[in-house]
Design a protein around this motif. Structure first.
Motif, PDB file in Angstrom:
ATOM      1  N   GLN A 113       0.867  -1.175   0.000  1.00 18.69           N
ATOM      2  CA  GLN A 113       0.000   0.000   0.000  1.00 18.69           C
ATOM      3  C   GLN A 113       0.900   1.220   0.000  1.00 18.69           C
ATOM      4  O   GLN A 113       1.894   1.266   0.726  1.00 18.69           O
ATOM      5  CB  GLN A 113      -0.924   0.011   1.218  1.00 18.69           C
ATOM      6  CG  GLN A 113      -2.034  -1.008   1.103  1.00 18.69           C
ATOM      7  CD  GLN A 113      -3.096  -0.823   2.165  1.00 18.69           C
ATOM      8  OE1 GLN A 113      -3.120   0.159   2.879  1.00 18.69           O
ATOM      9  NE2 GLN A 113      -3.990  -1.784   2.248  1.00 18.69           N
ATOM     10  N   THR A 114       0.544   2.182  -0.809  1.00 10.57           N
ATOM     11  CA  THR A 114       1.367   3.374  -0.974  1.00 10.57           C
ATOM     12  C   THR A 114       0.699   4.592  -0.346  1.00 10.57           C
ATOM     13  O   THR A 114      -0.531   4.647  -0.250  1.00 10.57           O
ATOM     14  CB  THR A 114       1.669   3.613  -2.466  1.00 10.57           C
ATOM     15  OG1 THR A 114       2.666   4.604  -2.593  1.00 10.57           O
ATOM     16  CG2 THR A 114       0.437   4.001  -3.245  1.00 10.57           C
ATOM     17  N   ALA A 115       1.539   5.529   0.107  1.00 12.24           N
ATOM     18  CA  ALA A 115       1.043   6.761   0.735  1.00 12.24           C
ATOM     19  C   ALA A 115       2.109   7.833   0.601  1.00 12.24           C
ATOM     20  O   ALA A 115       3.301   7.522   0.462  1.00 12.24           O
ATOM     21  CB  ALA A 115       0.768   6.520   2.220  1.00 12.24           C
ATOM     22  N   PRO A 116       1.713   9.103   0.657  1.00 10.46           N
ATOM     23  CA  PRO A 116       2.737  10.152   0.745  1.00 10.46           C
ATOM     24  C   PRO A 116       3.653   9.857   1.944  1.00 10.46           C
ATOM     25  O   PRO A 116       3.206   9.275   2.943  1.00 10.46           O
ATOM     26  CB  PRO A 116       1.918  11.433   0.960  1.00 10.46           C
ATOM     27  CG  PRO A 116       0.575  11.124   0.364  1.00 10.46           C
ATOM     28  CD  PRO A 116       0.356   9.664   0.646  1.00 10.46           C
ATOM     29  N   ALA A 117       4.915  10.233   1.840  1.00  9.48           N
ATOM     30  CA  ALA A 117       5.891   9.958   2.898  1.00  9.48           C
ATOM     31  C   ALA A 117       5.368  10.408   4.260  1.00  9.48           C
ATOM     32  O   ALA A 117       4.761  11.471   4.385  1.00  9.48           O
ATOM     33  CB  ALA A 117       7.216  10.647   2.584  1.00  9.48           C
ATOM     34  N   ASP A 118       5.600   9.563   5.252  1.00 12.61           N
ATOM     35  CA  ASP A 118       5.254   9.834   6.651  1.00 12.61           C
ATOM     36  C   ASP A 118       3.744   9.943   6.907  1.00 12.61           C
ATOM     37  O   ASP A 118       3.324  10.534   7.897  1.00 12.61           O
ATOM     38  CB  ASP A 118       5.968  11.096   7.154  1.00 12.61           C
ATOM     39  CG  ASP A 118       7.481  10.979   7.053  1.00 12.61           C
ATOM     40  OD1 ASP A 118       8.018   9.901   7.387  1.00 12.61           O
ATOM     41  OD2 ASP A 118       8.126  11.951   6.616  1.00 12.61           O
ATOM     42  N   VAL A 119       2.941   9.365   6.026  1.00 13.50           N
ATOM     43  CA  VAL A 119       1.485   9.358   6.180  1.00 13.50           C
ATOM     44  C   VAL A 119       1.023   7.894   6.136  1.00 13.50           C
ATOM     45  O   VAL A 119       1.574   7.096   5.378  1.00 13.50           O
ATOM     46  CB  VAL A 119       0.808  10.169   5.043  1.00 13.50           C
ATOM     47  CG1 VAL A 119      -0.705  10.052   5.089  1.00 13.50           C
ATOM     48  CG2 VAL A 119       1.245  11.626   5.087  1.00 13.50           C
ATOM     49  N   ASP A 120       0.012   7.553   6.937  1.00 17.65           N
ATOM     50  CA  ASP A 120      -0.542   6.202   6.874  1.00 17.65           C
ATOM     51  C   ASP A 120      -1.191   5.983   5.509  1.00 17.65           C
ATOM     52  O   ASP A 120      -1.836   6.902   4.969  1.00 17.65           O
ATOM     53  CB  ASP A 120      -1.585   5.996   7.970  1.00 17.65           C
ATOM     54  CG  ASP A 120      -0.962   5.899   9.351  1.00 17.65           C
ATOM     55  OD1 ASP A 120       0.221   5.526   9.453  1.00 17.65           O
ATOM     56  OD2 ASP A 120      -1.668   6.214  10.333  1.00 17.65           O
ATOM     57  N   PRO A 121      -1.061   4.778   4.956  1.00 26.90           N
ATOM     58  CA  PRO A 121      -1.670   4.513   3.647  1.00 26.90           C
ATOM     59  C   PRO A 121      -3.188   4.680   3.690  1.00 26.90           C
ATOM     60  O   PRO A 121      -3.843   4.158   4.594  1.00 26.90           O
ATOM     61  CB  PRO A 121      -1.305   3.056   3.367  1.00 26.90           C
ATOM     62  CG  PRO A 121      -0.155   2.753   4.247  1.00 26.90           C
ATOM     63  CD  PRO A 121      -0.326   3.616   5.463  1.00 26.90           C
ATOM     64  N   PRO A 122      -3.739   5.407   2.703  1.00 25.99           N
ATOM     65  CA  PRO A 122      -5.188   5.577   2.662  1.00 25.99           C
ATOM     66  C   PRO A 122      -5.919   4.379   2.062  1.00 25.99           C
ATOM     67  O   PRO A 122      -7.151   4.334   2.129  1.00 25.99           O
ATOM     68  CB  PRO A 122      -5.375   6.825   1.799  1.00 25.99           C
ATOM     69  CG  PRO A 122      -4.167   6.872   0.945  1.00 25.99           C
ATOM     70  CD  PRO A 122      -3.058   6.260   1.746  1.00 25.99           C
ATOM     71  N   GLY A 123      -5.199   3.418   1.480  1.00 31.72           N
ATOM     72  CA  GLY A 123      -5.862   2.224   0.976  1.00 31.72           C
ATOM     73  C   GLY A 123      -5.511   1.801  -0.433  1.00 31.72           C
ATOM     74  O   GLY A 123      -5.918   0.731  -0.881  1.00 31.72           O
ATOM     75  N   TRP A 124      -4.757   2.616  -1.177  1.00 30.96           N
ATOM     76  CA  TRP A 124      -4.342   2.190  -2.516  1.00 30.96           C
ATOM     77  C   TRP A 124      -3.353   1.044  -2.385  1.00 30.96           C
ATOM     78  O   TRP A 124      -2.438   1.100  -1.558  1.00 30.96           O
ATOM     79  CB  TRP A 124      -3.656   3.321  -3.272  1.00 30.96           C
ATOM     80  CG  TRP A 124      -4.590   4.303  -3.857  1.00 30.96           C
ATOM     81  CD1 TRP A 124      -5.257   4.194  -5.042  1.00 30.96           C
ATOM     82  CD2 TRP A 124      -4.960   5.566  -3.309  1.00 30.96           C
ATOM     83  NE1 TRP A 124      -6.019   5.309  -5.271  1.00 30.96           N
ATOM     84  CE2 TRP A 124      -5.856   6.178  -4.211  1.00 30.96           C
ATOM     85  CE3 TRP A 124      -4.626   6.254  -2.150  1.00 30.96           C
ATOM     86  CZ2 TRP A 124      -6.411   7.414  -4.003  1.00 30.96           C
ATOM     87  CZ3 TRP A 124      -5.187   7.491  -1.925  1.00 30.96           C
ATOM     88  CH2 TRP A 124      -6.066   8.059  -2.839  1.00 30.96           C
ATOM     89  N   GLU A 125      -3.511   0.024  -3.215  1.00 30.56           N
ATOM     90  CA  GLU A 125      -2.618  -1.127  -3.122  1.00 30.56           C
ATOM     91  C   GLU A 125      -2.196  -1.587  -4.512  1.00 30.56           C
ATOM     92  O   GLU A 125      -2.974  -1.562  -5.457  1.00 30.56           O
ATOM     93  CB  GLU A 125      -3.330  -2.272  -2.384  1.00 30.56           C
ATOM     94  CG  GLU A 125      -2.424  -3.415  -2.019  1.00 30.56           C
ATOM     95  CD  GLU A 125      -3.084  -4.357  -1.021  1.00 30.56           C
ATOM     96  OE1 GLU A 125      -2.347  -4.925  -0.198  1.00 30.56           O
ATOM     97  OE2 GLU A 125      -4.322  -4.526  -1.063  1.00 30.56           O
ATOM     98  N   TRP A 126      -0.951  -1.993  -4.585  1.00 30.09           N
ATOM     99  CA  TRP A 126      -0.372  -2.580  -5.795  1.00 30.09           C
ATOM    100  C   TRP A 126      -0.132  -4.049  -5.509  1.00 30.09           C
ATOM    101  O   TRP A 126       0.463  -4.388  -4.494  1.00 30.09           O
ATOM    102  CB  TRP A 126       0.962  -1.914  -6.130  1.00 30.09           C
ATOM    103  CG  TRP A 126       0.806  -0.474  -6.463  1.00 30.09           C
ATOM    104  CD1 TRP A 126       0.924   0.594  -5.622  1.00 30.09           C
ATOM    105  CD2 TRP A 126       0.488   0.055  -7.741  1.00 30.09           C
ATOM    106  NE1 TRP A 126       0.698   1.759  -6.310  1.00 30.09           N
ATOM    107  CE2 TRP A 126       0.429   1.451  -7.612  1.00 30.09           C
ATOM    108  CE3 TRP A 126       0.247  -0.522  -8.985  1.00 30.09           C
ATOM    109  CZ2 TRP A 126       0.130   2.285  -8.680  1.00 30.09           C
ATOM    110  CZ3 TRP A 126      -0.040   0.312 -10.057  1.00 30.09           C
ATOM    111  CH2 TRP A 126      -0.091   1.697  -9.890  1.00 30.09           C
ATOM    112  N   LEU A 127      -0.580  -4.926  -6.402  1.00 26.53           N
ATOM    113  CA  LEU A 127      -0.381  -6.364  -6.231  1.00 26.53           C
ATOM    114  C   LEU A 127       0.236  -6.938  -7.504  1.00 26.53           C
ATOM    115  O   LEU A 127      -0.294  -6.736  -8.598  1.00 26.53           O
ATOM    116  CB  LEU A 127      -1.714  -7.071  -5.971  1.00 26.53           C
ATOM    117  CG  LEU A 127      -2.470  -6.636  -4.733  1.00 26.53           C
ATOM    118  CD1 LEU A 127      -3.589  -5.694  -5.102  1.00 26.53           C
ATOM    119  CD2 LEU A 127      -3.004  -7.841  -4.005  1.00 26.53           C
TER     120      LEU A 127
END
Length: 159
Positions: A90-104
């Motif tokens: 799951q990706t997020a802007p640096a130092d932020v909890d992931p909002p839910g986007w995921e790469w598989l």
């Protein structure tokens, strides 16, 4: 040629790649190689990125894109790891909890020298209503994902 599927919350493409699942997995688990695989043009370089070896790891990437006002960094939290079969984050802007986007990235061996690779960009876990309201269409297109698979095929053949 890549096959694809699109739902309301994900886009998936798949392609047969003429390389072993081990070789494909070894390349995908090196974030330093991700810029050459990226069909979107957003990924520039690895900032902090050891080889992915287990769930729970985080790697940081240097990115660029108009959607973020230019250059930015992401923290990518590894959510799936099965040797030679699956790597996901799951990706997020640096130092932020992931909002839910995921790469598989899912791999299915097709013998010793071929692998069926499925790449999915999934936003089904995004719960923030403000973010969901902004999503009229996926940030990453099916065409860009197909480009990533084509780049993976080229990269693994040259490894």
């Amino acid at each position: 040629m890549a096959d694809s599927a699109t739902s309301a919350t994900s886009v998936s493409v798949n392609r047969r790649i003429d390389a072993s699942a081990k070789d494909v997995f070894d390349l995908l688990t090196l974030p330093s190689r991700h810029p050459e695989l990226d069909g979107s043009g957003f990924v520039r370089s690895a900032d902090h990125a050891d080889r992915i070896t287990e769930n729970g790891q985080t790697f940081r990437m240097n990115m660029t894109g108009d959607h973020m006002g230019g250059d930015y960094q992401t923290d990518n939290h590894v959510t799936g790891f099965v040797r030679d079969k699956l790597v996901a984050w799951q990706t997020a802007p640096a130092d932020v909890d992931p909002p839910g986007w995921e790469w598989l990235w899912e791999l299915e061996a097709q013998g010793p020298d071929a692998t069926e690779v499925t790449l999915t960009y999934d936003w089904s876990k995004v719960e923030d209503k403000k973010i969901l309201a902004l999503i009229e269409k996926p940030l990453i297109s099916k065409h860009q994902l197909e480009g990533s698979l084509a780049r993976l095929a080229e990269a693994v053949s040259g490894s």
